[in-house]
Design a protein around this motif. Structure first.
Motif, short mmCIF file in Angstrom:
data_model
loop_
_atom_site.label_atom_id
_atom_site.label_comp_id
_atom_site.label_asym_id
_atom_site.label_seq_id
_atom_site.Cartn_x
_atom_site.Cartn_y
_atom_site.Cartn_z
N ASP A 93 7.46 5.47 5.47
CA ASP A 93 6.64 4.20 5.30
C ASP A 93 7.08 3.54 4.02
OD1 ASP A 93 4.64 3.98 7.44
OD2 ASP A 93 3.76 5.93 6.50
N PRO A 94 6.70 2.08 3.90
CA PRO A 94 6.86 1.49 2.77
C PRO A 94 6.14 2.22 1.55
CG PRO A 94 6.26 0.04 4.38
CD PRO A 94 6.17 1.32 5.13
N CYS A 95 6.63 2.37 0.30
CA CYS A 95 5.90 2.80 -0.58
C CYS A 95 4.68 1.83 -0.98
CB CYS A 95 6.87 2.81 -1.77
SG CYS A 95 5.91 3.53 -3.51
N PRO A 96 3.50 2.41 -0.76
CA PRO A 96 2.32 1.67 -0.91
C PRO A 96 2.27 1.13 -2.63
CG PRO A 96 1.66 3.96 -0.68
CD PRO A 96 3.08 3.74 -0.29
N CYS A 97 2.80 1.95 -3.51
CA CYS A 97 2.64 1.70 -4.85
C CYS A 97 3.57 0.47 -5.16
CB CYS A 97 3.13 2.89 -5.54
SG CYS A 97 2.31 4.48 -5.77
N ARG A 98 4.61 0.23 -4.52
CA ARG A 98 5.70 -0.89 -4.76
C ARG A 98 4.91 -2.04 -3.98
NH1 ARG A 98 9.74 3.25 -4.33
NH2 ARG A 98 9.94 4.05 -6.45
N VAL A 99 4.32 -1.96 -2.78
CA VAL A 99 3.78 -3.12 -2.07
C VAL A 99 2.60 -3.66 -2.93
CG1 VAL A 99 2.77 -3.87 -0.03
CG2 VAL A 99 4.72 -2.11 0.07
N VAL A 100 1.79 -2.59 -3.48
CA VAL A 100 0.71 -3.04 -4.21
C VAL A 100 1.20 -3.89 -5.50
CG1 VAL A 100 -1.04 -2.33 -5.91
CG2 VAL A 100 -0.96 -1.16 -3.55
N ALA A 101 2.26 -3.43 -6.03
CA ALA A 101 2.69 -4.22 -7.18
C ALA A 101 3.08 -5.58 -6.85
CB ALA A 101 4.03 -3.30 -7.95
N GLU A 102 3.52 -5.88 -5.71
CA GLU A 102 3.91 -7.19 -5.35
C GLU A 102 5.03 -7.72 -6.03
OE1 GLU A 102 0.71 -9.47 -2.90
OE2 GLU A 102 -0.31 -8.40 -4.62
N GLU A 103 5.01 -9.13 -6.83
CA GLU A 103 5.84 -9.62 -7.53
C GLU A 103 6.22 -8.94 -8.80
OE1 GLU A 103 1.72 -11.23 -8.84
OE2 GLU A 103 2.90 -10.84 -7.07
N LYS A 104 5.47 -8.01 -9.26
CA LYS A 104 5.82 -7.33 -10.48
C LYS A 104 6.55 -5.97 -10.08
CE LYS A 104 1.22 -8.61 -12.57
NZ LYS A 104 0.00 -8.04 -13.08
#
Length: 311
Positions: A93-104
């Motif tokens: 799956d996509p890493c939800p931590c990096r998806v949460v971070a979005e532009e950061k």
């Protein structure tokens, strides 16, 4: 045939899977909402910093992470390769931590949330992500390691592992819980680097590779801070002279067992007393962003193009 299976055993690691009803139901509730779960963890981590109430929230988080979910333990690449080699099923799956971070978010690969065994089998019944061959899973793992990410094995209901995480210090919620919020859920693994001082050239490649600043290079070799060292082996991999080796150090790891019925019941009472108000408050002020997981795409660091839909 029982619901508990031992899939891999080594000096440092036992991989145990549990396909029982209780764990299956927990995973079925958790997996479709990983994005919002990560956001909720950030939210509760912030609550844990508050005076008075933060003490109770932190205790609830500690019990939740210790006995139920996301108790991560760091291992070197070779141990994680063995986990994949013996896995019954694999899914990414996509890493939800990096998806949460979005532009950061950093430039690390996105498709690094590697589901294993029973969790992977359950994940196939849902939308998004991709089922993997063993070769593809190993390629994702090695690519992440080459990019400097820390490999950890995550448990869902102790001691049953469900996921291989590939973590950075800037996005990973488990690392943030440990280093920013003071909730000890991201545990150092059972390995420590040991330096052959005679072979050390003092180049400091090892300390540059360490994400948590656990190594100090001096004229007498490399000094390791065992309290900070994760045991990820990046320092040893970066050492051009080969003076660092990862030594098995079992006393570094707390041996968590599956809680007995009384301890689990008492823990669940406390967890619910803390978590239910937190969940209600989170839903009131934050809403859902689970759709972002479905929109996530691989970036330039990912090892190959992955379809968003299960194949």
């Amino acid at each position: 045939m029982g619901s508990i299976r031992r899939l891999h055993t080594s000096e440092a690691l036992d991989v145990v899977d549990n396909t029982g009803k209780v764990r299956t139901n927990f995973l079925k509730r958790y997996l479709p909402g990983t994005m919002d779960a990560i956001r909720f963890y950030h939210f509760t981590g912030t609550l844990a910093q508050l005076p008075v109430v933060g003490r109770f929230v932190k205790k609830g988080l500690h019990l939740y992470y210790r006995y139920l979910h996301t108790n991560s333990l760091v291992f070197p690449l070779r141990e994680m390769e063995a986990v994949i080699e013996t896995a019954t099923d694999l899914y990414v799956d996509p890493c939800p931590c990096r998806v949460v971070a979005e532009e950061k978010s950093c430039s690390a690969p996105i498709y690094t949330c590697l589901r294993i065994n029973h969790t992977a089998s359950l994940r196939k019944e849902m939308k998004g992500g991709k089922s993997l061959s063993r070769a593809d899973a190993l390629a994702i793992l090695r690519n992440a390691y080459d990019k400097g990410l820390v490999l950890s094995l995550e448990s869902c209901i102790q001691p049953y592992q469900n996921n291989i995480c590939m973590c950075c210090t800037c996005c990973c919620i488990a690392m943030k819980m440990r280093y920013e919020y003071g909730v000890p859920i991201y545990h150092s693994g059972p390995y420590l680097p040991v330096c052959d001082s005679a072979a050390c050239t003092g180049c400091a490649s090892c300390s540059s590779a360490c994400l948590v600043g656990a190594l100090e290079v001096s004229g007498s070799g490399v000094r390791v801070d065992p309290d900070r060292c994760l045991g990820c082996s990046h320092c040893a991999s970066a050492c051009p002279s080969g003076c660092l080796e990862m030594a098995f150090t079992p006393h570094r790891v707390r041996q968590d067992r599956e809680p007995g019925p009384v301890r689990l019941a008492l823990s669940l009472v406390y967890i619910h007393a803390v978590m239910v108000p937190s969940v209600l408050l989170f839903r009131l002020v934050a809403g859902s962003k689970q759709h972002l997981m479905e929109q996530a795409s691989p970036n330039a660091s990912d090892v190959f193009e992955l379809s968003m839909q299960q194949k």
